[in-house]
Design a protein around this motif. Structure first.
Motif, PDB file in Angstrom:
ATOM      1  N   VAL A 176     -35.948 -23.354  -6.076  1.00 30.41           N
ATOM      2  CA  VAL A 176     -35.957 -21.887  -6.099  1.00 30.41           C
ATOM      3  C   VAL A 176     -34.577 -21.407  -6.544  1.00 30.41           C
ATOM      4  O   VAL A 176     -33.565 -21.752  -5.918  1.00 30.41           O
ATOM      5  CB  VAL A 176     -36.305 -21.296  -4.717  1.00 30.41           C
ATOM      6  CG1 VAL A 176     -36.219 -19.771  -4.755  1.00 30.41           C
ATOM      7  CG2 VAL A 176     -37.692 -21.750  -4.277  1.00 30.41           C
ATOM      8  N   VAL A 177     -34.542 -20.619  -7.623  1.00 26.82           N
ATOM      9  CA  VAL A 177     -33.290 -20.097  -8.167  1.00 26.82           C
ATOM     10  C   VAL A 177     -33.270 -18.580  -7.984  1.00 26.82           C
ATOM     11  O   VAL A 177     -34.215 -17.880  -8.374  1.00 26.82           O
ATOM     12  CB  VAL A 177     -33.128 -20.452  -9.667  1.00 26.82           C
ATOM     13  CG1 VAL A 177     -31.760 -19.999 -10.171  1.00 26.82           C
ATOM     14  CG2 VAL A 177     -33.311 -21.952  -9.886  1.00 26.82           C
ATOM     15  N   GLU A 178     -32.204 -18.071  -7.391  1.00 28.93           N
ATOM     16  CA  GLU A 178     -32.062 -16.630  -7.169  1.00 28.93           C
ATOM     17  C   GLU A 178     -31.914 -15.890  -8.503  1.00 28.93           C
ATOM     18  O   GLU A 178     -31.467 -16.472  -9.494  1.00 28.93           O
ATOM     19  CB  GLU A 178     -30.833 -16.346  -6.296  1.00 28.93           C
ATOM     20  CG  GLU A 178     -30.884 -16.952  -4.896  1.00 28.93           C
ATOM     21  CD  GLU A 178     -31.815 -16.202  -3.972  1.00 28.93           C
ATOM     22  OE1 GLU A 178     -32.123 -15.023  -4.264  1.00 28.93           O
ATOM     23  OE2 GLU A 178     -32.232 -16.787  -2.954  1.00 28.93           O
ATOM     24  N   PRO A 179     -32.300 -14.606  -8.553  1.00 32.70           N
ATOM     25  CA  PRO A 179     -32.165 -13.823  -9.786  1.00 32.70           C
ATOM     26  C   PRO A 179     -30.730 -13.826 -10.314  1.00 32.70           C
ATOM     27  O   PRO A 179     -29.768 -13.744  -9.547  1.00 32.70           O
ATOM     28  CB  PRO A 179     -32.589 -12.416  -9.366  1.00 32.70           C
ATOM     29  CG  PRO A 179     -33.518 -12.630  -8.212  1.00 32.70           C
ATOM     30  CD  PRO A 179     -32.949 -13.822  -7.481  1.00 32.70           C
ATOM     31  N   LYS A 180     -30.607 -13.994 -11.635  1.00 33.18           N
ATOM     32  CA  LYS A 180     -29.323 -13.956 -12.353  1.00 33.18           C
ATOM     33  C   LYS A 180     -28.404 -15.123 -12.009  1.00 33.18           C
ATOM     34  O   LYS A 180     -27.219 -15.091 -12.332  1.00 33.18           O
ATOM     35  CB  LYS A 180     -28.582 -12.634 -12.096  1.00 33.18           C
ATOM     36  CG  LYS A 180     -29.395 -11.379 -12.414  1.00 33.18           C
ATOM     37  CD  LYS A 180     -29.822 -11.318 -13.862  1.00 33.18           C
ATOM     38  CE  LYS A 180     -30.633 -10.070 -14.169  1.00 33.18           C
ATOM     39  NZ  LYS A 180     -31.087 -10.023 -15.569  1.00 33.18           N
ATOM     40  N   GLN A 181     -28.936 -16.160 -11.380  1.00 33.29           N
ATOM     41  CA  GLN A 181     -28.123 -17.325 -11.034  1.00 33.29           C
ATOM     42  C   GLN A 181     -28.446 -18.492 -11.961  1.00 33.29           C
ATOM     43  O   GLN A 181     -29.528 -18.549 -12.562  1.00 33.29           O
ATOM     44  CB  GLN A 181     -28.343 -17.733  -9.579  1.00 33.29           C
ATOM     45  CG  GLN A 181     -28.012 -16.647  -8.578  1.00 33.29           C
ATOM     46  CD  GLN A 181     -26.575 -16.190  -8.660  1.00 33.29           C
ATOM     47  OE1 GLN A 181     -25.641 -17.013  -8.683  1.00 33.29           O
ATOM     48  NE2 GLN A 181     -26.362 -14.890  -8.722  1.00 33.29           N
ATOM     49  N   LYS A 182     -27.519 -19.435 -12.043  1.00 40.33           N
ATOM     50  CA  LYS A 182     -27.708 -20.585 -12.928  1.00 40.33           C
ATOM     51  C   LYS A 182     -27.133 -21.850 -12.298  1.00 40.33           C
ATOM     52  O   LYS A 182     -26.154 -21.807 -11.555  1.00 40.33           O
ATOM     53  CB  LYS A 182     -27.047 -20.331 -14.279  1.00 40.33           C
ATOM     54  CG  LYS A 182     -25.535 -20.133 -14.222  1.00 40.33           C
ATOM     55  CD  LYS A 182     -24.922 -19.984 -15.621  1.00 40.33           C
ATOM     56  CE  LYS A 182     -25.274 -18.681 -16.275  1.00 40.33           C
ATOM     57  NZ  LYS A 182     -24.569 -18.493 -17.563  1.00 40.33           N
ATOM     58  N   LEU A 183     -27.778 -22.973 -12.600  1.00 43.22           N
ATOM     59  CA  LEU A 183     -27.273 -24.261 -12.173  1.00 43.22           C
ATOM     60  C   LEU A 183     -26.147 -24.683 -13.113  1.00 43.22           C
ATOM     61  O   LEU A 183     -25.921 -24.056 -14.157  1.00 43.22           O
ATOM     62  CB  LEU A 183     -28.381 -25.313 -12.179  1.00 43.22           C
ATOM     63  CG  LEU A 183     -29.369 -25.287 -10.988  1.00 43.22           C
ATOM     64  CD1 LEU A 183     -30.221 -24.027 -11.005  1.00 43.22           C
ATOM     65  CD2 LEU A 183     -30.257 -26.527 -11.000  1.00 43.22           C
ATOM     66  N   SER A 184     -25.446 -25.739 -12.758  1.00 44.48           N
ATOM     67  CA  SER A 184     -24.363 -26.207 -13.615  1.00 44.48           C
ATOM     68  C   SER A 184     -24.907 -26.803 -14.915  1.00 44.48           C
ATOM     69  O   SER A 184     -26.060 -27.247 -14.983  1.00 44.48           O
ATOM     70  CB  SER A 184     -23.532 -27.263 -12.874  1.00 44.48           C
ATOM     71  OG  SER A 184     -24.340 -28.372 -12.524  1.00 44.48           O
ATOM     72  N   LEU A 185     -24.075 -26.806 -15.943  1.00 47.47           N
ATOM     73  CA  LEU A 185     -24.368 -27.543 -17.164  1.00 47.47           C
ATOM     74  C   LEU A 185     -24.110 -29.012 -16.838  1.00 47.47           C
ATOM     75  O   LEU A 185     -22.994 -29.385 -16.467  1.00 47.47           O
ATOM     76  CB  LEU A 185     -23.460 -27.070 -18.298  1.00 47.47           C
ATOM     77  CG  LEU A 185     -23.729 -27.683 -19.678  1.00 47.47           C
ATOM     78  CD1 LEU A 185     -25.079 -27.215 -20.214  1.00 47.47           C
ATOM     79  CD2 LEU A 185     -22.614 -27.323 -20.651  1.00 47.47           C
ATOM     80  N   GLN A 186     -25.142 -29.857 -16.964  1.00 46.02           N
ATOM     81  CA  GLN A 186     -25.051 -31.195 -16.395  1.00 46.02           C
ATOM     82  C   GLN A 186     -25.852 -32.206 -17.188  1.00 46.02           C
ATOM     83  O   GLN A 186     -26.609 -31.864 -18.106  1.00 46.02           O
ATOM     84  CB  GLN A 186     -25.547 -31.176 -14.941  1.00 46.02           C
ATOM     85  CG  GLN A 186     -26.987 -30.684 -14.805  1.00 46.02           C
ATOM     86  CD  GLN A 186     -27.419 -30.538 -13.359  1.00 46.02           C
ATOM     87  OE1 GLN A 186     -28.239 -31.320 -12.885  1.00 46.02           O
ATOM     88  NE2 GLN A 186     -26.879 -29.536 -12.653  1.00 46.02           N
TER      89      GLN A 186
END
Length: 462
Positions: free
Chosen positions: A375-385
């Motif tokens: 689950v990803v919150e609005p306007k959030q992003k995971l790391s570039l990986q």
């Protein structure tokens, strides 16, 4: 008045609910708010959010931030991170130094210090006592809140009452360690002992002088530069505020509280505050009980069914099941220590792990594969990986996903999927205004969480 809320603890006495990754202050017990959130809400009526400071560790910073901001957006910048996890005395000293050196708060200001995982009811009685206690603290006195015991509790420390000064206010005669049952029963009947709530009120100037007098190894530098105090934080002794100051000072008054209080320090205390059915069972989740009495039954996803049980604790999570006798739940700590000796991941990992961008839950795991709900919150992003040992397949369940794979961007909607090859540089983000939910299937020779090479991260985790 300022309030310092201590939220860095990593206790395991409520295992398997509470673990190192998810301590009890962040848990919900059938209610909308967590214990931390209920603590913050308790002070909002008399203390402005900008006067509340939450002290925690780096590990829990984003959890604290997320939960605190659900109460008030003004709390976003009211979080202080300990350089490393220590006991309450160094944590409180750090917060006091921060207030005086960094924020330039007057040394005449009073500060309330409390844990983030207590239950107090009714709140109105506590607030009234807090107002009266502030008047005492302004006279250069230490103030501690003691709770009138209603049972012979062996899990709490006690305060022996000295001379009474006015209604519900006494001089402290002495502090008493956690007693055995017989001694706790004697304390209850005497009427001269209160539970030590661990809630304190000081005038900043008084606290600094007292700490420098009774525990100079922590007190030295507390009134100096904040950055210098942080630099020597690792050198400070690992002491509770009780040992460092309260048990040594002769300048302490205790305010007696006649209310319901619990530090939620065991499953027995959870049983005490939960509502009971007609058979005196406290239940959460999908529970079917027949001829079952005086039990605590906590379910997660599975149906829990019982027949003929009495005085038991049953706690089920996605990856663990605990069954024990009521009134023996203090021994859970020993159980967790044994699990840690065996190096079992269930002793510290929680099925749901929280991250700055949201959270994920491991649904199933076996050799060469793992299944997750992300689950990803609005306007959030995971790391570039990228990953050396696994590939991933993402299926969007709800919301919109923006996926970058080797510099190629793709927008995915519900019921659409994408494959992330092994060693591909990739990123997942939620560009929308609603939660992004997806299922991730990992396949490879190694699917551990440490198979992540972060190349770029908005949360500075690279």
């Amino acid at each position: 008045m300022k309030a310092i809320i201590l939220a860095g603890g990593s206790g395991t006495r409520l295992w398997p609910y509470s673990r190192r990754e998810m301590p009890k202050q962040f848990l919900h017990f059938g209610e909308k708010r967590s214990l931390l959130q209920k603590t913050i809400e308790r002070f909002i009526p008399i203390i402005d959010p900008k006067d509340i400071l939450v002290v925690t560790s780096q590990d829990y910073f984003h959890l604290v931030k997320t939960q605190a901001m659900e109460i008030s957006l003004l709390l976003e910048n009211q979080i202080l991170i300990e350089p490393e996890q220590k006991n309450t005395a160094p944590a409180i000293a750090l917060a006091i130094c921060y207030l005086t050196s960094f924020l330039k708060i007057s040394s005449q200001e009073c500060v309330l210090i409390c844990s983030s995982d207590h239950l107090i009811c009714p709140q109105e009685i506590f607030i009234h006592a807090l107002v009266e206690a502030e008047k005492i603290a302004q006279k250069a006195r230490n103030v501690i809140f003691g709770v009138r015991p209603n049972k012979p509790e062996t899990g709490y420390g006690y305060i022996k009452l000295g001379l009474q000064e006015q209604e519900n206010i006494y001089h402290v005669d002495s502090f008493v360690e956690k007693p055995d049952f017989a001694l706790a029963q004697k304390y209850l009947l005497s009427g001269q002992h209160l539970w030590n709530s661990g809630i304190f009120l000081f005038q900043i100037e008084t606290f600094i002088k007292e700490l420098q007098k009774h525990c100079p190894e922590i007190g030295i530098g507390i009134s100096g530069d904040f950055k210098e105090f942080v630099a020597r934080f690792s050198e400070l002794p690992n002491l509770s505020i009780d040992y460092a100051l309260m048990e040594k000072s002769t300048n302490t008054k205790v305010v007696r509280l006649d209310l319901n209080w619990s530090d939620v320090g065991s499953w027995d205390s959870v049983y005490d505050f939960l509502e009971k059915d007609q058979h005196n069972n406290a239940k959460m989740g999908n529970v079917l009980d027949i001829d079952t009495k005086n039990c605590l039954i906590m379910g997660n996803k599975r149906l829990i069914s019982t027949i003929g049980l009495e005085d038991l604790i049953v706690v089920e999570t996605a990856d663990a099941l605990f069954i024990g006798k009521r009134r023996e739940s203090q021994r859970v700590k020993a159980l967790v220590e044994e699990l840690q000796k065996r190096e079992t991941k269930e002793s510290y990992l929680h099925p749901t792990s929280h991250r700055p961008w949201g959270h994920f839950t491991v649904l199933e795991e076996a050799e060469r594969y793992k299944l997750k709900r992300i689950v990803v919150e609005p306007k959030q992003k995971l790391s570039l990986q990228m990953h050396y040992h696994r590939s991933e397949h993402w299926v969007v369940v709800k919301g919109t996903a923006k996926v970058t794979i080797d510099q190629q961007e793709t927008i995915l909607s519900e019921n659409e999927s994408i494959f992330v090859p092994k060693r591909a540089i990739h990123r997942l983000e939620n560009p929308g205004k609603v939660l992004l939910e997806l299922i991730e299937v990992q396949v490879g020779e190694y699917v551990g969480e440490d198979d992540i090479v972060r190349l770029e991260d908005v949360y500075q985790r690279t």
